[in-house]
Write a protein that holds these residues in place. Structure first.
Motif, mmCIF file in Angstrom:
data_model
loop_
_atom_site.group_PDB
_atom_site.id
_atom_site.type_symbol
_atom_site.label_atom_id
_atom_site.label_comp_id
_atom_site.label_asym_id
_atom_site.label_seq_id
_atom_site.Cartn_x
_atom_site.Cartn_y
_atom_site.Cartn_z
ATOM 1 N N VAL A 1 36.090 -13.238 -0.874
ATOM 2 C CA VAL A 1 34.996 -13.531 -1.808
ATOM 3 C C VAL A 1 34.791 -15.036 -1.920
ATOM 4 C CG1 VAL A 1 34.158 -13.339 -4.186
ATOM 5 C CG2 VAL A 1 35.388 -11.419 -3.153
ATOM 6 N N ILE A 2 33.551 -15.466 -1.712
ATOM 7 C CA ILE A 2 33.157 -16.855 -1.966
ATOM 8 C C ILE A 2 32.202 -16.819 -3.157
ATOM 9 C CG2 ILE A 2 31.975 -18.886 -1.057
ATOM 10 C CD1 ILE A 2 32.803 -17.949 1.770
ATOM 11 N N GLY A 3 32.524 -17.588 -4.181
ATOM 12 C CA GLY A 3 31.731 -17.547 -5.407
ATOM 13 C C GLY A 3 31.048 -18.872 -5.697
ATOM 14 N N THR A 4 29.740 -18.834 -5.992
ATOM 15 C CA THR A 4 29.055 -20.079 -6.376
ATOM 16 C C THR A 4 29.236 -20.328 -7.870
ATOM 17 O OG1 THR A 4 26.855 -19.284 -7.044
ATOM 18 C CG2 THR A 4 27.268 -19.503 -4.668
ATOM 19 N N GLY A 5 29.302 -21.608 -8.203
ATOM 20 C CA GLY A 5 29.415 -21.996 -9.606
ATOM 21 C C GLY A 5 29.246 -23.493 -9.723
ATOM 22 N N SER A 6 29.367 -23.999 -10.949
ATOM 23 C CA SER A 6 29.339 -25.441 -11.151
ATOM 24 C C SER A 6 30.697 -26.006 -10.744
ATOM 25 C CB SER A 6 29.062 -25.758 -12.618
ATOM 26 O OG SER A 6 30.112 -25.219 -13.416
ATOM 27 N N ALA A 7 30.766 -27.328 -10.575
ATOM 28 C CA ALA A 7 32.027 -27.964 -10.189
ATOM 29 C C ALA A 7 33.132 -27.651 -11.208
ATOM 30 C CB ALA A 7 31.830 -29.468 -10.052
ATOM 31 N N VAL A 8 32.751 -27.567 -12.492
ATOM 32 C CA VAL A 8 33.775 -27.343 -13.524
ATOM 33 C C VAL A 8 34.293 -25.900 -13.541
ATOM 34 C CG1 VAL A 8 33.041 -29.200 -15.075
ATOM 35 C CG2 VAL A 8 32.036 -26.932 -15.324
ATOM 36 N N SER A 9 33.580 -24.990 -12.867
ATOM 37 C CA SER A 9 34.025 -23.586 -12.885
ATOM 38 C C SER A 9 34.988 -23.261 -11.751
ATOM 39 C CB SER A 9 32.816 -22.645 -12.815
ATOM 40 O OG SER A 9 32.211 -22.728 -11.537
ATOM 41 N N ALA A 10 35.254 -24.242 -10.864
ATOM 42 C CA ALA A 10 36.046 -23.978 -9.658
ATOM 43 C C ALA A 10 37.409 -23.361 -9.962
ATOM 44 C CB ALA A 10 36.206 -25.261 -8.847
ATOM 45 N N ASP A 11 38.127 -23.909 -10.940
ATOM 46 C CA ASP A 11 39.468 -23.390 -11.248
ATOM 47 C C ASP A 11 39.408 -21.969 -11.789
ATOM 48 O OD1 ASP A 11 40.658 -25.669 -10.344
ATOM 49 O OD2 ASP A 11 40.933 -26.581 -12.329
ATOM 50 N N ALA A 12 38.398 -21.705 -12.631
ATOM 51 C CA ALA A 12 38.240 -20.356 -13.191
ATOM 52 C C ALA A 12 37.966 -19.350 -12.075
ATOM 53 C CB ALA A 12 37.107 -20.337 -14.223
ATOM 54 N N LEU A 13 37.168 -19.736 -11.088
ATOM 55 C CA LEU A 13 36.860 -18.839 -9.970
ATOM 56 C C LEU A 13 38.098 -18.596 -9.106
ATOM 57 C CD1 LEU A 13 33.307 -20.041 -8.837
ATOM 58 C CD2 LEU A 13 33.912 -17.977 -10.090
ATOM 59 N N ARG A 14 38.854 -19.659 -8.859
ATOM 60 C CA ARG A 14 40.091 -19.503 -8.077
ATOM 61 C C ARG A 14 41.052 -18.545 -8.765
ATOM 62 N NH1 ARG A 14 39.945 -25.099 -7.586
ATOM 63 N NH2 ARG A 14 39.037 -25.731 -5.595
ATOM 64 N N ALA A 15 41.134 -18.650 -10.078
ATOM 65 C CA ALA A 15 42.050 -17.793 -10.844
ATOM 66 C C ALA A 15 41.694 -16.313 -10.699
ATOM 67 C CB ALA A 15 42.045 -18.196 -12.321
ATOM 68 N N LEU A 16 40.415 -16.021 -10.441
ATOM 69 C CA LEU A 16 39.973 -14.632 -10.269
ATOM 70 C C LEU A 16 40.147 -14.153 -8.827
ATOM 71 C CD1 LEU A 16 36.626 -14.822 -12.288
ATOM 72 C CD2 LEU A 16 38.768 -13.779 -13.061
ATOM 73 N N GLY A 17 40.402 -15.093 -7.910
ATOM 74 C CA GLY A 17 40.589 -14.715 -6.510
ATOM 75 C C GLY A 17 39.435 -15.088 -5.596
ATOM 76 N N ALA A 18 38.458 -15.833 -6.139
ATOM 77 C CA ALA A 18 37.331 -16.269 -5.312
ATOM 78 C C ALA A 18 37.577 -17.667 -4.763
ATOM 79 C CB ALA A 18 36.040 -16.261 -6.130
ATOM 80 N N GLU A 19 36.940 -17.970 -3.636
ATOM 81 C CA GLU A 19 36.922 -19.342 -3.124
ATOM 82 C C GLU A 19 35.658 -19.996 -3.676
ATOM 83 O OE1 GLU A 19 37.599 -19.370 1.238
ATOM 84 O OE2 GLU A 19 38.141 -17.253 0.912
ATOM 85 N N PRO A 20 35.819 -21.068 -4.466
ATOM 86 C CA PRO A 20 34.640 -21.634 -5.130
ATOM 87 C C PRO A 20 33.800 -22.503 -4.205
ATOM 88 C CG PRO A 20 36.627 -22.794 -5.821
ATOM 89 C CD PRO A 20 37.073 -21.724 -4.874
ATOM 90 N N VAL A 21 32.482 -22.483 -4.425
ATOM 91 C CA VAL A 21 31.562 -23.384 -3.732
ATOM 92 C C VAL A 21 30.486 -23.768 -4.755
ATOM 93 C CG1 VAL A 21 30.167 -21.461 -2.820
ATOM 94 C CG2 VAL A 21 30.090 -23.692 -1.694
ATOM 95 N N THR A 22 30.091 -25.049 -4.783
ATOM 96 C CA THR A 22 29.083 -25.454 -5.769
ATOM 97 C C THR A 22 27.709 -24.996 -5.293
ATOM 98 O OG1 THR A 22 29.006 -27.624 -4.703
ATOM 99 C CG2 THR A 22 30.307 -27.440 -6.716
ATOM 100 N N TYR A 23 26.909 -24.504 -6.241
ATOM 101 C CA TYR A 23 25.561 -24.040 -5.896
ATOM 102 C C TYR A 23 24.627 -25.243 -5.747
ATOM 103 C CZ TYR A 23 25.047 -24.415 -11.008
ATOM 104 O OH TYR A 23 25.057 -24.855 -12.300
ATOM 105 N N GLY A 24 23.387 -24.967 -5.378
ATOM 106 C CA GLY A 24 22.398 -26.046 -5.272
ATOM 107 C C GLY A 24 22.153 -26.462 -3.831
#
Length: 315
Positions: free
Chosen positions: A184-207
Motif C-alpha cells: 500500500v502506498i498512501g498519499t498525505g501531507s508531509a506531517v501525516s507520513a509517520d501516521a501512515l507508516r504506523a498503519l502499514g502504508a508507504e507514505p508519499v506527499t500528494y500534489g
C-alpha cells in the motif's frame, strides 16, 4: 443540565442547518421503541466528514431527506436499554454498535434490529474486549472502506495507491488492504507520513509531480487505486496505466470508476472489522475525545481535516 427520568440529551439543529455554531445540546423526551426496534443508551459516538457535510445547509440536508429539528452524527456504541416486540437477536444489557442516521450524538438512539446502516439504523454486537469509543467509531468509515476494497479487491500481487490515506476511511482501507497481502502506498501531507507508516502504508506527499514520485517508489507499476478525497488520485492512477475496473472513489464521481458506498458493504463486513479491532489486528487511532457539551469544538476539529484518527463524543 438536570434531567428527569423521561428526558434525555440530544445534539440537534433547531433553527437552521449550518456549521458547528448551529448545533445545540437539548433536553428531549426519551425516544419510544417500536416493533422490530431496540433502544440503545449511547456511550460513545464517533464523528465523520459525512455528518457535517449532510447538514451544512438546508439544500444539502433536503437531498439526504433531513428536516428541522434534526439530530447529528451517525456512528454510535452503547448498551441495549429496551427491546421492541418481535426482536429475537438482542437483549437488554447487550453491548452494541452501529449507525443511526443523523441522530447518534444523543443519550439514546432507536434503531432497527438488526437493521441496515441507512435511515432505520442498525445494530451489531460489540465483541468482548473492544472499547466502546473504538466500537463507536467503526460503522461509517469501516463500511465505506470495506465497500471500496470489495470493488478494487486487492491481493498479494497488488501495489495499491490510496489517495487521502490518513483520513477516517483511509485508516481502515490501508490496514484491510495490508491484511489482504497488498503493498500500500498512501498519499498525505508531509506531517501525516509517520501516521501512515504506523498503519502499514508507504507514505508519499500528494500534489504536483505525484506521478513521478510514484514511478520512483513503484518502478513495477501501480495495479489498483482508491481515491478517498476527490478525483486527483484517479487522474494520476490513470496516467500510470491503472485500469478503471481496479479503481474506486468515495467522495466524488468519475465516469467509468465505480463509487463505493458504505450502505453497500457486504453482509458481515463490519462485524469482521470489529473482530479484527478486538483482536488487536486492526488499529483504530482515536485522535481526540470530547464530552457532549463540547460538541461544537469536536466538530470544528474534525472538519479541519488535519486530525489523524477519529474524533469521538463521550455521552
Amino acid at each position: 443540565m438536570s434531567m428527569s427520568t423521561n428526558t434525555s440529551r440530544a445534539v440537534q439543529f433547531v433553527k437552521s442547518f449550518g456549521g458547528p455554531e448551529a448545533l445545540d445540546l437539548r433536553e428531549v423526551p426519551v425516544p419510544d421503541v417500536g416493533p422490530g426496534q431496540i433502544r440503545v443508551r449511547v456511550i460513545a459516538a464517533g464523528l465523520n466528514p459525512m455528518d457535517w457535510f449532510m447538514t451544512s445547509d438546508a439544500d444539502t440536508a433536503a437531498r439526504f431527506g433531513l428536516s428541522l429539528p434534526c439530530g447529528f452524527g451517525n456512528d454510535y456504541a452503547g448498551v441495549v436499554d429496551e427491546v421492541g416486540d418481535g426482536v429475537g437477536e438482542f437483549n437488554v444489557g447487550d453491548r452494541v454498535f452501529g449507525g443511526a442516521f443523523s441522530r447518534s450524538v444523543a443519550d439514546y438512539v432507536v434503531v432497527d434490529a438488526p437493521g441496515h446502516i441507512g435511515k432505520g439504523g442498525d445494530a451489531h454486537r460489540t465483541p468482548d474486549g473492544l472499547d466502546d469509543r473504538i466500537a463507536g467509531a467503526l460503522a461509517i468509515a469501516g463500511c465505506t472502506a470495506a465497500a471500496a476494497l470489495a470493488i478494487v479487491n486487492p491481493g498479494p500481487s497488488d501495489t495499491l495507491l490510496i489517495g487521502g490515506a490518513g483520513g477516517g476511511v483511509g485508516v481502515f482501507a490501508v490496514q484491510l488492504a495490508r491484511l489482504a497481502g497488498a503493498r500500500v502506498i498512501g498519499t498525505g501531507s508531509a506531517v501525516s507520513a509517520d501516521a501512515l507508516r504506523a498503519l502499514g502504508a508507504e507514505p508519499v506527499t500528494y500534489g504536483e509531480s505525484l506521478a513521478d514520485r510514484l514511478r520512483e517508489l513503484a518502478p513495477d507499476g501501480i495495479t489498483a487505486a482508491m481515491d478517498l478525497h476527490g478525483t486527483d488520485t484517479i487522474a494520476v492512477a490513470r496516467e500510470l496505466g491503472v485500469p478503471d475496473a481496479r479503481m474506486a472513489t468515495i467522495a466524488a464521481a468519475v465516469d467509468g470508476v465505480t463509487p463505493a458506498n458504505g450502505a453497500n458493504a457486504a453482509p458481515g463486513a463490519i462485524e469482521k472489522i470489529a473482530r479484527l479491532a478486538a483482536e488487536g489486528r486492526l488499529r483504530v487511532p482515536i485522535a481526540a475525545t470530547f464530552p457532549v457539551n463540547e460538541v461544537r469544538a469536536a466538530v470544528e476539529l474534525q472538519a479541519g481535516r488535519h486530525v489523524h484518527g477519529k474524533v469521538v463524543i463521550d455521552l
